[in-house]
Write a protein that holds these residues in place. Structure first.
Motif, PDB file in Angstrom:
ATOM      1  N   ALA A 116      40.378  35.990  37.216  1.00 51.27           N
ATOM      2  CA  ALA A 116      39.953  35.005  36.218  1.00 51.27           C
ATOM      3  C   ALA A 116      40.745  33.709  36.374  1.00 51.27           C
ATOM      4  CB  ALA A 116      40.103  35.570  34.808  1.00 51.27           C
ATOM      5  N   GLU A 117      42.051  33.821  36.579  1.00 48.26           N
ATOM      6  CA  GLU A 117      42.889  32.630  36.793  1.00 48.26           C
ATOM      7  C   GLU A 117      42.480  31.911  38.075  1.00 48.26           C
ATOM      8  OE1 GLU A 117      45.173  30.983  35.080  1.00 48.26           O
ATOM      9  OE2 GLU A 117      45.330  32.374  33.406  1.00 48.26           O
ATOM     10  N   ALA A 118      42.257  32.674  39.139  1.00 46.34           N
ATOM     11  CA  ALA A 118      41.880  32.074  40.423  1.00 46.34           C
ATOM     12  C   ALA A 118      40.546  31.345  40.306  1.00 46.34           C
ATOM     13  CB  ALA A 118      41.819  33.144  41.509  1.00 46.34           C
ATOM     14  N   SER A 119      39.627  31.888  39.524  1.00 48.20           N
ATOM     15  CA  SER A 119      38.316  31.245  39.375  1.00 48.20           C
ATOM     16  C   SER A 119      38.417  29.912  38.632  1.00 48.20           C
ATOM     17  CB  SER A 119      37.329  32.179  38.677  1.00 48.20           C
ATOM     18  OG  SER A 119      37.694  32.355  37.322  1.00 48.20           O
ATOM     19  N   GLU A 120      39.521  29.720  37.906  1.00 43.66           N
ATOM     20  CA  GLU A 120      39.769  28.437  37.229  1.00 43.66           C
ATOM     21  C   GLU A 120      40.370  27.397  38.184  1.00 43.66           C
ATOM     22  OE1 GLU A 120      39.032  27.609  34.005  1.00 43.66           O
ATOM     23  OE2 GLU A 120      37.988  29.547  33.958  1.00 43.66           O
ATOM     24  N   GLY A 121      40.789  27.841  39.380  1.00 43.36           N
ATOM     25  CA  GLY A 121      41.337  26.924  40.371  1.00 43.36           C
ATOM     26  C   GLY A 121      42.812  26.601  40.199  1.00 43.36           C
ATOM     27  N   THR A 122      43.512  27.311  39.310  1.00 42.77           N
ATOM     28  CA  THR A 122      44.930  27.020  39.067  1.00 42.77           C
ATOM     29  C   THR A 122      45.860  27.821  39.964  1.00 42.77           C
ATOM     30  OG1 THR A 122      44.977  28.652  37.290  1.00 42.77           O
ATOM     31  CG2 THR A 122      44.555  26.361  36.662  1.00 42.77           C
ATOM     32  N   ILE A 123      45.365  28.954  40.483  1.00 43.49           N
ATOM     33  CA  ILE A 123      46.186  29.825  41.338  1.00 43.49           C
ATOM     34  C   ILE A 123      45.343  30.393  42.470  1.00 43.49           C
ATOM     35  CG2 ILE A 123      47.600  30.594  39.355  1.00 43.49           C
ATOM     36  CD1 ILE A 123      46.131  33.406  39.808  1.00 43.49           C
ATOM     37  N   ASP A 124      46.039  30.988  43.412  1.00 40.44           N
ATOM     38  CA  ASP A 124      45.429  31.925  44.347  1.00 40.44           C
ATOM     39  C   ASP A 124      46.405  33.075  44.441  1.00 40.44           C
ATOM     40  OD1 ASP A 124      43.622  33.091  46.045  1.00 40.44           O
ATOM     41  OD2 ASP A 124      43.943  31.711  47.708  1.00 40.44           O
ATOM     42  N   TYR A 125      45.949  34.214  44.935  1.00 40.51           N
ATOM     43  CA  TYR A 125      46.844  35.370  45.009  1.00 40.51           C
ATOM     44  C   TYR A 125      46.483  36.245  46.197  1.00 40.51           C
ATOM     45  CZ  TYR A 125      43.092  38.156  42.893  1.00 40.51           C
ATOM     46  OH  TYR A 125      41.893  38.797  42.639  1.00 40.51           O
ATOM     47  N   GLU A 126      47.455  37.054  46.570  1.00 44.74           N
ATOM     48  CA  GLU A 126      47.244  38.033  47.634  1.00 44.74           C
ATOM     49  C   GLU A 126      47.741  39.388  47.142  1.00 44.74           C
ATOM     50  OE1 GLU A 126      49.414  37.579  51.276  1.00 44.74           O
ATOM     51  OE2 GLU A 126      51.332  37.401  50.269  1.00 44.74           O
ATOM     52  N   GLU A 127      47.220  40.445  47.763  1.00 46.79           N
ATOM     53  CA  GLU A 127      47.560  41.814  47.395  1.00 46.79           C
ATOM     54  C   GLU A 127      48.060  42.561  48.640  1.00 46.79           C
ATOM     55  OE1 GLU A 127      44.139  42.482  44.016  1.00 46.79           O
ATOM     56  OE2 GLU A 127      43.568  42.775  46.129  1.00 46.79           O
ATOM     57  N   PRO A 128      49.301  42.286  49.073  1.00 49.43           N
ATOM     58  CA  PRO A 128      49.781  42.892  50.315  1.00 49.43           C
ATOM     59  C   PRO A 128      49.972  44.407  50.241  1.00 49.43           C
ATOM     60  CG  PRO A 128      51.480  41.518  49.330  1.00 49.43           C
ATOM     61  CD  PRO A 128      50.245  41.332  48.517  1.00 49.43           C
ATOM     62  N   ILE A 129      50.284  44.948  49.047  1.00 51.73           N
ATOM     63  CA  ILE A 129      50.487  46.389  48.926  1.00 51.73           C
ATOM     64  C   ILE A 129      49.799  46.868  47.653  1.00 51.73           C
ATOM     65  CG2 ILE A 129      52.186  48.245  48.620  1.00 51.73           C
ATOM     66  CD1 ILE A 129      54.183  46.568  50.195  1.00 51.73           C
ATOM     67  N   LEU A 130      48.756  47.685  47.827  1.00 53.39           N
ATOM     68  CA  LEU A 130      48.079  48.285  46.683  1.00 53.39           C
ATOM     69  C   LEU A 130      48.199  49.805  46.811  1.00 53.39           C
ATOM     70  CD1 LEU A 130      44.846  46.110  46.452  1.00 53.39           C
ATOM     71  CD2 LEU A 130      46.977  45.892  45.142  1.00 53.39           C
ATOM     72  N   ARG A 131      48.759  50.447  45.781  1.00 53.99           N
ATOM     73  CA  ARG A 131      49.008  51.888  45.858  1.00 53.99           C
ATOM     74  C   ARG A 131      48.455  52.694  44.681  1.00 53.99           C
ATOM     75  NH1 ARG A 131      55.097  51.320  48.116  1.00 53.99           N
ATOM     76  NH2 ARG A 131      54.559  50.828  50.261  1.00 53.99           N
ATOM     77  N   GLN A 132      47.950  52.054  43.664  1.00 44.83           N
ATOM     78  CA  GLN A 132      47.413  52.816  42.532  1.00 44.83           C
ATOM     79  C   GLN A 132      45.998  53.275  42.825  1.00 44.83           C
ATOM     80  OE1 GLN A 132      49.455  50.098  41.921  1.00 44.83           O
ATOM     81  NE2 GLN A 132      50.124  50.150  39.821  1.00 44.83           N
TER      82      GLN A 132
END
Length: 146
Positions: free
Chosen positions: A130-146
């Motif tokens: 939701a934040e990324a869709s606003e254009g204020t951030i981007d993010y990465e998910e290098p380790i997903l374990r759940q």
């Protein structure tokens, strides 16, 4: 358990020069096994391991260098880069409210977040999307374990 030590990770830069550093160090606690350490903080750039992982490290020139993960924690790792620095505190506070532990490095405008196994990963991902869709951030998910 002994005193906290640093474990160093060699980083490989991509064609764009990311990550902006060649080495990252993480705090770690020695275990009862020689050369094994439990990582004690969230990495900003390393992709192989995260907080809570038990790693094997080799001593070289007085430094402990990461070799491999010997036991994976159930923690996931996400990183957030900010296009709008005014939202750093708000995003950080929301991630903490969702149950994450976070660290921010102002020099690189980067927030690293550990998502413990008891935290709803999908809830964190939905919030970041939701934040990324606003254009204020981007993010990465290098380790997903759940």
């Amino acid at each position: 358990m002994g005193q906290t030590v640093k474990v160093y990770f060699r980083l490989v830069q991509d064609e764009d020069g990311y990550p902006p550093v060649a080495v990252e160090s993480l705090w770690a606690q020695p275990t009862t096994k020689a050369s094994e350490f439990v990582l004690d903080n969230v990495p900003f750039f390393a992709r192989e391991a995260t907080i809570g992982d038990t790693v094997l490290a080799r001593e070289e020139d007085g430094l402990l260098w990461f070799e491999q993960v010997v036991h994976r924690s159930r923690n996931s790792l996400v990183r957030v880069v900010f296009f709008d620095r005014d939202c750093v505190e708000r995003v950080n506070n929301q991630l903490v409210a969702l149950g994450c532990s976070t660290e921010y490095i102002k020099a690189h405008n980067l927030l690293a977040a550990s998502i413990p196994e008891n935290v709803n990963l999908r809830g964190v991902q939905d919030y970041l999307q939701a934040e990324a869709s606003e254009g204020t951030i981007d993010y990465e998910e290098p380790i997903l374990r759940q």
